[in-house]
Design a protein around this motif. Structure first.
Motif, PDB file in Angstrom:
ATOM      1  N   LEU A  37       0.800  -1.070   0.149  1.00 47.75           N
ATOM      2  CA  LEU A  37      -0.068   0.088  -0.169  1.00 47.75           C
ATOM      3  C   LEU A  37       0.762   1.231  -0.035  1.00 47.75           C
ATOM      4  O   LEU A  37       0.396   2.310  -0.697  1.00 47.75           O
ATOM      5  CB  LEU A  37      -0.980  -0.252   1.269  1.00 47.75           C
ATOM      6  N   ARG A 135      -8.562  -7.226  -4.923  1.00 42.84           N
ATOM      7  CA  ARG A 135      -8.254  -5.771  -4.777  1.00 42.84           C
ATOM      8  C   ARG A 135      -7.205  -5.138  -5.400  1.00 42.84           C
ATOM      9  O   ARG A 135      -7.058  -3.815  -5.789  1.00 42.84           O
ATOM     10  CB  ARG A 135      -8.535  -5.511  -3.258  1.00 42.84           C
ATOM     11  N   PHE A 158      -7.085   6.650  -2.049  1.00 43.61           N
ATOM     12  CA  PHE A 158      -7.320   6.265  -0.740  1.00 43.61           C
ATOM     13  C   PHE A 158      -8.203   5.358  -0.439  1.00 43.61           C
ATOM     14  O   PHE A 158      -8.329   4.477   0.386  1.00 43.61           O
ATOM     15  CB  PHE A 158      -7.256   7.562   0.179  1.00 43.61           C
ATOM     16  N   SER A 159      -9.551   5.613  -1.167  1.00 42.74           N
ATOM     17  CA  SER A 159     -10.628   4.620  -1.265  1.00 42.74           C
ATOM     18  C   SER A 159     -10.139   3.201  -1.567  1.00 42.74           C
ATOM     19  O   SER A 159     -10.617   2.234  -1.183  1.00 42.74           O
ATOM     20  CB  SER A 159     -11.812   5.138  -2.332  1.00 42.74           C
ATOM     21  N   HIS A 160      -9.453   3.035  -2.662  1.00 41.51           N
ATOM     22  CA  HIS A 160      -8.940   1.747  -3.111  1.00 41.51           C
ATOM     23  C   HIS A 160      -8.092   1.126  -2.130  1.00 41.51           C
ATOM     24  O   HIS A 160      -8.306  -0.193  -2.003  1.00 41.51           O
ATOM     25  CB  HIS A 160      -8.342   1.929  -4.592  1.00 41.51           C
ATOM     26  N   GLY A 161      -7.147   1.966  -1.666  1.00 41.67           N
ATOM     27  CA  GLY A 161      -6.289   1.484  -0.673  1.00 41.67           C
ATOM     28  C   GLY A 161      -7.038   0.892   0.675  1.00 41.67           C
ATOM     29  O   GLY A 161      -6.726   0.094   1.458  1.00 41.67           O
ATOM     30  N   ALA A 162      -7.664   1.744   1.005  1.00 45.78           N
ATOM     31  CA  ALA A 162      -8.698   1.401   2.218  1.00 45.78           C
ATOM     32  C   ALA A 162      -9.430   0.044   2.077  1.00 45.78           C
ATOM     33  O   ALA A 162      -9.576  -0.639   2.933  1.00 45.78           O
ATOM     34  CB  ALA A 162      -9.685   2.448   2.699  1.00 45.78           C
ATOM     35  N   PHE A 163      -9.845  -0.270   0.794  1.00 46.45           N
ATOM     36  CA  PHE A 163     -10.720  -1.364   0.627  1.00 46.45           C
ATOM     37  C   PHE A 163      -9.618  -2.415   0.555  1.00 46.45           C
ATOM     38  O   PHE A 163     -10.021  -3.708   0.990  1.00 46.45           O
ATOM     39  CB  PHE A 163     -11.356  -1.461  -0.863  1.00 46.45           C
ATOM     40  N   ALA A 165      -6.996  -2.833   2.661  1.00 44.30           N
ATOM     41  CA  ALA A 165      -6.727  -3.084   4.067  1.00 44.30           C
ATOM     42  C   ALA A 165      -7.985  -3.664   4.754  1.00 44.30           C
ATOM     43  O   ALA A 165      -7.909  -4.594   5.506  1.00 44.30           O
ATOM     44  CB  ALA A 165      -6.512  -1.657   4.434  1.00 44.30           C
ATOM     45  N   MET A 166      -9.050  -3.284   4.310  1.00 43.28           N
ATOM     46  CA  MET A 166     -10.327  -3.706   4.877  1.00 43.28           C
ATOM     47  C   MET A 166     -10.724  -5.234   4.609  1.00 43.28           C
ATOM     48  O   MET A 166     -10.930  -6.236   5.519  1.00 43.28           O
ATOM     49  CB  MET A 166     -11.627  -3.256   4.500  1.00 43.28           C
ATOM     50  N   ASP A 222     -17.869   1.890  -4.367  1.00 44.35           N
ATOM     51  CA  ASP A 222     -16.498   1.998  -4.954  1.00 44.35           C
ATOM     52  C   ASP A 222     -16.359   1.270  -6.038  1.00 44.35           C
ATOM     53  O   ASP A 222     -15.399   1.701  -6.787  1.00 44.35           O
ATOM     54  CB  ASP A 222     -15.827   0.537  -3.905  1.00 44.35           C
TER      55      ASP A 222
END
Length: 225
Positions: A37, A135, A158-163, A165-166, A222
């Motif tokens: 990430l 992802r 940041f939206s893609h990266g957060a997904f 990590a989630m 997303d």
């Protein structure tokens, strides 16, 4: 044919015997997650600033790559959706995650909340792992958006990266609700990216398909990015 699909997507020994392990699986360590990430964030921001530095306002032609990526995303999402759907049916049938008490809805309760002590192993977690890996394939959308000079690249990145990590946390801590989340997300992706591929290669779009795609994007924001 149906039996073969069911076997390869929910009854294969590699799926049934899957176990989330930080020692044997690709991308299963915190070190890998943080490093990947970090590279993603730094590379996308660097690309954005380089284009801004050279005052590049016109989109860079990407040829067939966005359409091919959309096709690949649609196919991968469709397989994961069907796989976790069949695996869910198999788990309910086997009631492996049934709560104590054997109430009339015990075999369905884990869809919303896993019983305490649930380990990340078995059919559903195999497809959760496949979703986690997918992802990283989805991250390429941010590069496409930057090269096309789309708006809000920071929010997209940041939206893609957060997904990502989630999805990792779902596996690492056997988090509840992930089954329904993966089902809804992969279904929306299959529709949206299939539509993007179809339109991207210049094929005629069926009348009335746009509201369906917009509905999927509304239910899963997303998929818009």
């Amino acid at each position: 044919m149906i039996r073969e699909i069911n076997y390869w997507l929910s009854e294969h020994p590699a799926i049934v015997g899957f176990r989330w392990s930080t020692d044997q699986l690709f991308g299963s360590t915190w070190f890998f997650l943080i490093c990947s990430l970090s590279i993603y964030f730094l590379s996308t921001m660097a690309l954005h600033h380089i284009l801004s530095l050279f005052n590049r306002r016109r989109p860079i032609p990407l040829g067939p790559f966005p359409a091919l990526h959309s096709l690949l995303m649609a196919m991968v999402s469709g397989v994961i959706f069907l796989g976790i759907l069949l695996s869910t049916v198999a788990e309910i049938r086997d009631t492996r995650w049934a709560w104590r008490g054997r109430t009339h809805n015990s075999s369905m309760q884990w869809l919303l909340c896993f019983p305490p002590g649930t380990r990340p192993s078995g059919r559903v977690f195999f497809w959760s792992y496949a979703f986690y890996l997918s992802r990283f394939l989805h991250l390429f959308r941010a590069y496409f958006a930057i090269l096309r000079r789309r708006r809000a690249p920071v929010a997209r990145v940041f939206s893609h990266g957060a997904f990502v990590a989630m999805s990792f946390l779902w596996l690492e801590f056997s988090q509840s609700f992930q089954v329904l989340a993966i089902l809804s997300t992969t279904l929306a992706y299959a529709v949206v990216f299939g539509y993007r591929f179809w339109a991207g290669v210049g094929l005629p779009v069926a009348t009335g398909s746009a509201p369906v795609v917009l509905g999927c994007q509304f239910l899963n924001p997303d998929a818009v990015l």
